[in-house]
Design a protein around this motif. Structure first.
Motif, mmCIF file in Angstrom:
data_model
loop_
_atom_site.group_PDB
_atom_site.id
_atom_site.type_symbol
_atom_site.label_atom_id
_atom_site.label_comp_id
_atom_site.label_asym_id
_atom_site.label_seq_id
_atom_site.Cartn_x
_atom_site.Cartn_y
_atom_site.Cartn_z
ATOM 1 N N HIS A 47 0.821 -1.219 0.000
ATOM 2 C CA HIS A 47 0.000 0.000 0.000
ATOM 3 C C HIS A 47 0.853 1.267 0.000
ATOM 4 O O HIS A 47 0.582 2.201 -0.749
ATOM 5 C CB HIS A 47 -0.948 -0.005 1.201
ATOM 6 C CG HIS A 47 -2.190 -0.792 0.930
ATOM 7 N ND1 HIS A 47 -3.399 -0.209 0.663
ATOM 8 C CD2 HIS A 47 -2.392 -2.127 0.862
ATOM 9 C CE1 HIS A 47 -4.300 -1.158 0.421
ATOM 10 N NE2 HIS A 47 -3.717 -2.321 0.555
ATOM 11 N N GLY A 50 2.496 1.855 -3.302
ATOM 12 C CA GLY A 50 1.493 2.316 -4.272
ATOM 13 C C GLY A 50 1.235 3.806 -4.089
ATOM 14 O O GLY A 50 1.175 4.570 -5.062
ATOM 15 N N VAL A 89 6.538 2.154 -8.840
ATOM 16 C CA VAL A 89 5.514 1.281 -9.434
ATOM 17 C C VAL A 89 6.088 -0.132 -9.571
ATOM 18 O O VAL A 89 5.444 -1.121 -9.224
ATOM 19 C CB VAL A 89 5.060 1.814 -10.819
ATOM 20 C CG1 VAL A 89 4.180 0.791 -11.530
ATOM 21 C CG2 VAL A 89 4.329 3.142 -10.684
ATOM 22 N N HIS A 92 6.463 -1.794 -6.216
ATOM 23 C CA HIS A 92 5.080 -2.080 -5.787
ATOM 24 C C HIS A 92 4.595 -3.364 -6.482
ATOM 25 O O HIS A 92 4.077 -4.278 -5.834
ATOM 26 C CB HIS A 92 4.244 -0.859 -6.202
ATOM 27 C CG HIS A 92 2.768 -0.947 -6.014
ATOM 28 N ND1 HIS A 92 2.159 -1.072 -4.781
ATOM 29 C CD2 HIS A 92 1.750 -0.871 -6.926
ATOM 30 C CE1 HIS A 92 0.843 -1.072 -4.948
ATOM 31 N NE2 HIS A 92 0.568 -0.960 -6.238
ATOM 32 N N TRP A 96 4.027 -7.237 -4.882
ATOM 33 C CA TRP A 96 2.786 -8.011 -5.110
ATOM 34 C C TRP A 96 3.112 -9.394 -5.683
ATOM 35 O O TRP A 96 2.643 -10.413 -5.198
ATOM 36 C CB TRP A 96 1.886 -7.212 -6.056
ATOM 37 C CG TRP A 96 0.703 -7.959 -6.571
ATOM 38 C CD1 TRP A 96 -0.477 -8.188 -5.910
ATOM 39 C CD2 TRP A 96 0.560 -8.589 -7.856
ATOM 40 N NE1 TRP A 96 -1.338 -8.913 -6.703
ATOM 41 C CE2 TRP A 96 -0.725 -9.171 -7.903
ATOM 42 C CE3 TRP A 96 1.394 -8.713 -8.968
ATOM 43 C CZ2 TRP A 96 -1.198 -9.856 -9.023
ATOM 44 C CZ3 TRP A 96 0.924 -9.396 -10.085
ATOM 45 C CH2 TRP A 96 -0.361 -9.959 -10.101
ATOM 46 N N VAL A 117 -6.293 -5.008 -10.591
ATOM 47 C CA VAL A 117 -4.970 -5.491 -11.005
ATOM 48 C C VAL A 117 -4.791 -5.241 -12.510
ATOM 49 O O VAL A 117 -3.733 -4.773 -12.954
ATOM 50 C CB VAL A 117 -4.781 -6.986 -10.647
ATOM 51 C CG1 VAL A 117 -3.430 -7.486 -11.131
ATOM 52 C CG2 VAL A 117 -4.895 -7.207 -9.147
ATOM 53 N N GLY A 120 -4.127 -1.610 -13.023
ATOM 54 C CA GLY A 120 -2.778 -1.289 -12.536
ATOM 55 C C GLY A 120 -1.715 -1.756 -13.515
ATOM 56 O O GLY A 120 -0.742 -1.048 -13.795
ATOM 57 N N HIS A 163 -7.205 2.701 -10.569
ATOM 58 C CA HIS A 163 -6.728 1.475 -9.894
ATOM 59 C C HIS A 163 -6.877 1.632 -8.375
ATOM 60 O O HIS A 163 -7.316 0.719 -7.688
ATOM 61 C CB HIS A 163 -5.273 1.262 -10.312
ATOM 62 C CG HIS A 163 -4.444 0.370 -9.443
ATOM 63 N ND1 HIS A 163 -4.518 -1.001 -9.474
ATOM 64 C CD2 HIS A 163 -3.472 0.661 -8.517
ATOM 65 C CE1 HIS A 163 -3.643 -1.515 -8.629
ATOM 66 N NE2 HIS A 163 -2.991 -0.526 -8.026
ATOM 67 N N GLN A 167 -9.320 -0.721 -5.988
ATOM 68 C CA GLN A 167 -8.806 -1.616 -4.957
ATOM 69 C C GLN A 167 -9.348 -1.266 -3.568
ATOM 70 O O GLN A 167 -9.245 -2.064 -2.654
ATOM 71 C CB GLN A 167 -7.271 -1.661 -4.958
ATOM 72 C CG GLN A 167 -6.556 -0.372 -4.614
ATOM 73 C CD GLN A 167 -6.498 -0.083 -3.121
ATOM 74 O OE1 GLN A 167 -6.162 -0.959 -2.333
ATOM 75 N NE2 GLN A 167 -6.847 1.136 -2.737
ATOM 76 N N LYS A 169 -11.800 -0.798 -0.469
ATOM 77 C CA LYS A 169 -12.954 -1.604 -0.025
ATOM 78 C C LYS A 169 -14.127 -0.644 0.205
ATOM 79 O O LYS A 169 -14.082 0.197 1.087
ATOM 80 C CB LYS A 169 -12.628 -2.349 1.281
ATOM 81 C CG LYS A 169 -11.230 -2.994 1.310
ATOM 82 C CD LYS A 169 -11.107 -4.357 0.825
ATOM 83 C CE LYS A 169 -9.731 -4.959 0.732
ATOM 84 N NZ LYS A 169 -8.675 -4.382 -0.052
HETATM 85 C C1 HEM Z 1 1.033 3.088 -12.268
HETATM 86 C C2 HEM Z 1 0.928 1.957 -11.618
HETATM 87 C C3 HEM Z 1 0.393 1.815 -10.221
HETATM 88 C C4 HEM Z 1 0.164 2.751 -9.252
HETATM 89 C C5 HEM Z 1 0.456 4.242 -9.263
HETATM 90 C C6 HEM Z 1 -0.408 2.051 -8.114
HETATM 91 C C7 HEM Z 1 -0.824 2.660 -6.945
HETATM 92 C C8 HEM Z 1 -1.544 2.022 -5.948
HETATM 93 C C9 HEM Z 1 -2.188 2.694 -4.856
HETATM 94 C C10 HEM Z 1 -2.190 4.195 -4.640
HETATM 95 C C11 HEM Z 1 -2.763 1.747 -4.079
HETATM 96 C C12 HEM Z 1 -3.587 1.982 -2.812
HETATM 97 C C13 HEM Z 1 -2.716 2.313 -1.629
HETATM 98 C C14 HEM Z 1 -3.552 2.659 -0.411
HETATM 99 O O1 HEM Z 1 -4.745 2.929 -0.525
HETATM 100 O O2 HEM Z 1 -2.990 2.647 0.697
HETATM 101 C C15 HEM Z 1 -2.468 0.462 -4.680
HETATM 102 C C16 HEM Z 1 -2.848 -0.757 -4.162
HETATM 103 C C17 HEM Z 1 -2.514 -1.940 -4.711
HETATM 104 N N1 HEM Z 1 -1.901 -2.151 -5.925
HETATM 105 FE FE1 HEM Z 1 -1.188 -0.718 -7.175
HETATM 106 N N2 HEM Z 1 -0.475 0.717 -8.400
HETATM 107 C C18 HEM Z 1 -0.005 0.532 -9.673
HETATM 108 C C19 HEM Z 1 0.102 -0.656 -10.347
HETATM 109 C C20 HEM Z 1 -0.100 -1.893 -9.774
HETATM 110 C C21 HEM Z 1 0.198 -3.153 -10.388
HETATM 111 C C22 HEM Z 1 0.834 -3.340 -11.764
HETATM 112 C C23 HEM Z 1 -0.146 -4.112 -9.494
HETATM 113 C C24 HEM Z 1 -0.041 -5.606 -9.626
HETATM 114 C C25 HEM Z 1 -0.200 -6.224 -10.727
HETATM 115 C C26 HEM Z 1 -0.678 -3.464 -8.326
HETATM 116 C C27 HEM Z 1 -1.141 -4.093 -7.198
HETATM 117 C C28 HEM Z 1 -1.712 -3.490 -6.113
HETATM 118 C C29 HEM Z 1 -2.240 -4.201 -4.952
HETATM 119 C C30 HEM Z 1 -2.219 -5.710 -4.755
HETATM 120 C C31 HEM Z 1 -2.745 -3.231 -4.075
HETATM 121 C C32 HEM Z 1 -3.395 -3.483 -2.710
HETATM 122 C C33 HEM Z 1 -4.806 -4.004 -2.883
HETATM 123 C C34 HEM Z 1 -5.450 -4.491 -1.616
HETATM 124 O O3 HEM Z 1 -4.910 -4.366 -0.528
HETATM 125 O O4 HEM Z 1 -6.543 -5.057 -1.720
HETATM 126 N N3 HEM Z 1 -0.617 -2.101 -8.525
HETATM 127 N N4 HEM Z 1 -1.740 0.672 -5.826
#
Ligand code: HEM
Length: 197
Positions: A47, A50, A89, A92, A96, A117, A120, A163, A167, A169
């Protein structure tokens, strides 16, 4: 005062910016290994990385409007910020992949079945050519095509914000605020005021 800030910014070596940018990710992993991130450290790392990635992408989008509308000269920071955003990224994504999902067959299933996903992944893939061409050699080689290619940053950041919404809830205000900020920063580029200069 502004002149002083501008000259200080000009003097900062790029390596120092990259070093500074690496501090949060190293610190996060150190805390993880020290069991200082609660019962689910991988989730926390995922998190926070991200969020850092999104913050850096947004910071990158802010540079040009600031440069156009204030005496601050921040352009030098745009490339390091963009490259660091992609690094976040990537880490992150790797967190994962390697620490969260782990099972190879589950990886593809997650990418296809979970909309957040999928979105993302698309955002990350759009950023990949930008990260690869963020160097002087590519700028020279690609010429005017470089600018066209780097236009991809806009759909990529919008998808990154979507994204975040997907993600979350249930309904949460914070991701909506991020999407609004991103849409304003992208939208402002299409206004005559921005294009005239
Ligand atoms: C430009 C690309 C991406 C950005 C800027 C990004 C950013 C973020 C952000 C801001 C969050 C939420 C953090 C929070 O609320 O605390 C998040 C959660 C997440 N992201 Fe990404 N992400 C990117 C790409 C990806 C990719 C490629 C994957 C995996 C294939 C991924 C997997 C996840 C997962 C597993 C979570 C947590 C979901 C959960 O806890 O249920 N992200 N991401």
């Amino acid at each position: 005062m502004i002149q002083q800030i501008n000259s200080r910014i000009r003097q900062i070596p790029n390596w120092a910016l990259y070093l500074l940018g690496a501090v949060p990710v190293v610190w996060l992993y150190v805390q993880g290994f020290q069991n200082a991130l609660g019962p689910d450290p991988v989730d926390v790392i995922e998190h926070r990385l991200g969020l850092w990635a999104l913050w850096l992408l947004i910071a990158g989008l802010c540079i040009s409007p600031i440069q156009r509308n204030t005496p601050l000269r921040l352009l030098k920071l745009r490339r390091p910020i963009g490259v660091m955003a992609f690094m976040y990224v990537l880490v992150h994504f790797l967190t994962w992949l390697v620490l969260d999902v782990q099972i190879p067959s589950q990886i593809w299933a997650d990418i296809v079945k979970r909309p957040y996903v999928t979105v993302g992944m698309v955002a990350m893939l759009l950023l990949l050519p930008l990260a690869l061409t963020s160097n002087d050699w590519s700028i020279r080689k690609l010429g005017s095509k470089w600018r066209q290619l780097h236009w991809l940053v806009y759909p990529a950041v919008i998808l990154a914000a979507v994204h975040m919404i997907l993600q979350a809830k249930g309904f949460q205000l914070e991701p909506m605020i991020y999407l609004t900020v991103v849409l304003v920063l992208v939208g402002v580029r299409r206004t005559p005021l921005y294009r005239r200069r």
